[in-house]
Scaffold this motif. Sequence first.
Motif, PDB file in Angstrom:
ATOM      1  N   VAL A  47       0.818  -1.207   0.000  1.00 44.67           N
ATOM      2  CA  VAL A  47       0.000   0.000   0.000  1.00 44.67           C
ATOM      3  C   VAL A  47       0.856   1.264   0.000  1.00 44.67           C
ATOM      4  O   VAL A  47       0.397   2.340  -0.380  1.00 44.67           O
ATOM      5  N   TRP A  48       2.109   1.141   0.395  1.00 43.85           N
ATOM      6  CA  TRP A  48       3.030   2.283   0.463  1.00 43.85           C
ATOM      7  C   TRP A  48       3.796   2.518  -0.838  1.00 43.85           C
ATOM      8  O   TRP A  48       4.567   3.473  -0.961  1.00 43.85           O
ATOM      9  N   ALA A  49       3.626   1.641  -1.854  1.00 48.18           N
ATOM     10  CA  ALA A  49       4.424   1.726  -3.079  1.00 48.18           C
ATOM     11  C   ALA A  49       3.798   2.700  -4.078  1.00 48.18           C
ATOM     12  O   ALA A  49       2.579   2.698  -4.277  1.00 48.18           O
ATOM     13  N   PRO A  50       4.593   3.562  -4.728  1.00 44.17           N
ATOM     14  CA  PRO A  50       4.051   4.446  -5.769  1.00 44.17           C
ATOM     15  C   PRO A  50       3.668   3.659  -7.011  1.00 44.17           C
ATOM     16  O   PRO A  50       4.208   2.578  -7.272  1.00 44.17           O
ATOM     17  N   ILE A  51       2.744   4.193  -7.794  1.00 37.58           N
ATOM     18  CA  ILE A  51       2.251   3.535  -8.999  1.00 37.58           C
ATOM     19  C   ILE A  51       2.603   4.385 -10.213  1.00 37.58           C
ATOM     20  O   ILE A  51       2.389   5.599 -10.218  1.00 37.58           O
ATOM     21  N   VAL A  52       3.147   3.747 -11.256  1.00 39.35           N
ATOM     22  CA  VAL A  52       3.521   4.409 -12.502  1.00 39.35           C
ATOM     23  C   VAL A  52       2.781   3.717 -13.643  1.00 39.35           C
ATOM     24  O   VAL A  52       2.755   2.483 -13.713  1.00 39.35           O
TER      25      VAL A  52
END
Length: 453
Positions: free
Chosen positions: A308-313
């Motif tokens: 849930v803490w990971a950025p999305i690209v």
Amino acid sequence: MVVDTGGVITVSKSQATVMEELAITTTIGMDGIPLAVREAAVARMPSMIERQATAAVEESSVIIFLVDGQAGLTAADEEIADWLRKNYSDKYVILAVNKCESPRKRIMQASEFWSLGFEPLPISAISGTGTGELLDLVCSGLQKIEESNNLVEEDYVPAISIVGRPNVGKSSILNALVGEDRTIVSPISGTTRDAIDTEFTGPDGQKFQLIDTAGIRKRTAIASAGSTTEALSVNRAFRAIRRSDVVALVIEAMACITEQDYKIAERIEKEGKGCVIVVNKWDTIPNKNQQTASYYEQDVREKLRSLVWAPIVYSTAVAGHSVDKIIVAAIEVEKERSRRLGTSILNQVVQEAVGFKPPPRTRGGKRGRVYYCTQAAIRPPTFVFFVNDAKLFPETYRRYMEKQLRTDAGFSGTPIRLLWRSRRKMGKDEGKPVTKTRENLTSNDRKLVSTTP
């Protein structure tokens, strides 16, 4: 640096023979791809492998030309030898005749290859026979580099591994990042079989080690296919996660997030690696609007709860759209993963979190107390909480504290570790007597004090 290339097939062979030699299947993992596209991909495979082998030869200082001593001299061996002599006469070529296990036959097996114009060296990769002489020859062909008096410690080079299920575009992302075809891209499932390392320099001059991995399928699917090669490839992919700093988890935009994606996400969090979630093939989403990415992100957050803490690209690797954002996000994640928080700032955040929500009381009326906190390590960031009793802090409160740390102190894109340490109580068992004051006397002690004249 040792580079292992794919098998070079230079003679004209039938499609069935090529598939058999390369162990290619056009059925497993090829759902939804027309048969004509599969067959065309198989037909292009030998030339793509040869281009990669040519690139490796051009960059090398020493070439090990490996032949099969048991199969004997073949037309392909002669063509490769002619190609090496005509184009790379300036390079040091070692002709190694492999599979020469028999002490009596090895000289006879190697003598057949004198006609190639190189001195054959019989070896056995299985038993190790002759590999010492091979290493000596390799070292003798390398240029000696004078050591400088002022030895400078090599800068830390973070590693970024690209992982995901088969055919989500991992190799396409690597090629788009480096600007050249470093890995073979094909609709055939299982084209990438080993973890491939490639050096890359970011926009700010920071060097990275990019690791392209094989597609990770379910164990049951691998077992039903009966492919030992695929099982080894998946193990190499998990090893790549373990030796990387940041993991780019690639998912396909039109494909649903599966249980396998969730398991890969759990492995990333368990290994303590930074992560960037890459939604590839974003151009395949029809009728996109400004809210499409928000809805998609909400779905990803719900299904990949461990990240849930990971950025999305969002990217389209084939067209090269937004691929550079992956590196930008990875750079930020690596900075957060290597960041140290000052003790004073950290304790201020902890005190505010405890003041807003104190630890719960137990049935006996006891309550946990946080004395202070300090950051003990980086990569991943690790924090140690010194408390009166670690058992008084339930899992729900520990998750709350982690959430507050992220909210107030950042650490986006990286897992963090919270360690809870109980205060050591000094007593008679540690060699020091316990001194009692009037505040901590028991009821019996008070009675004795009151009756003493």
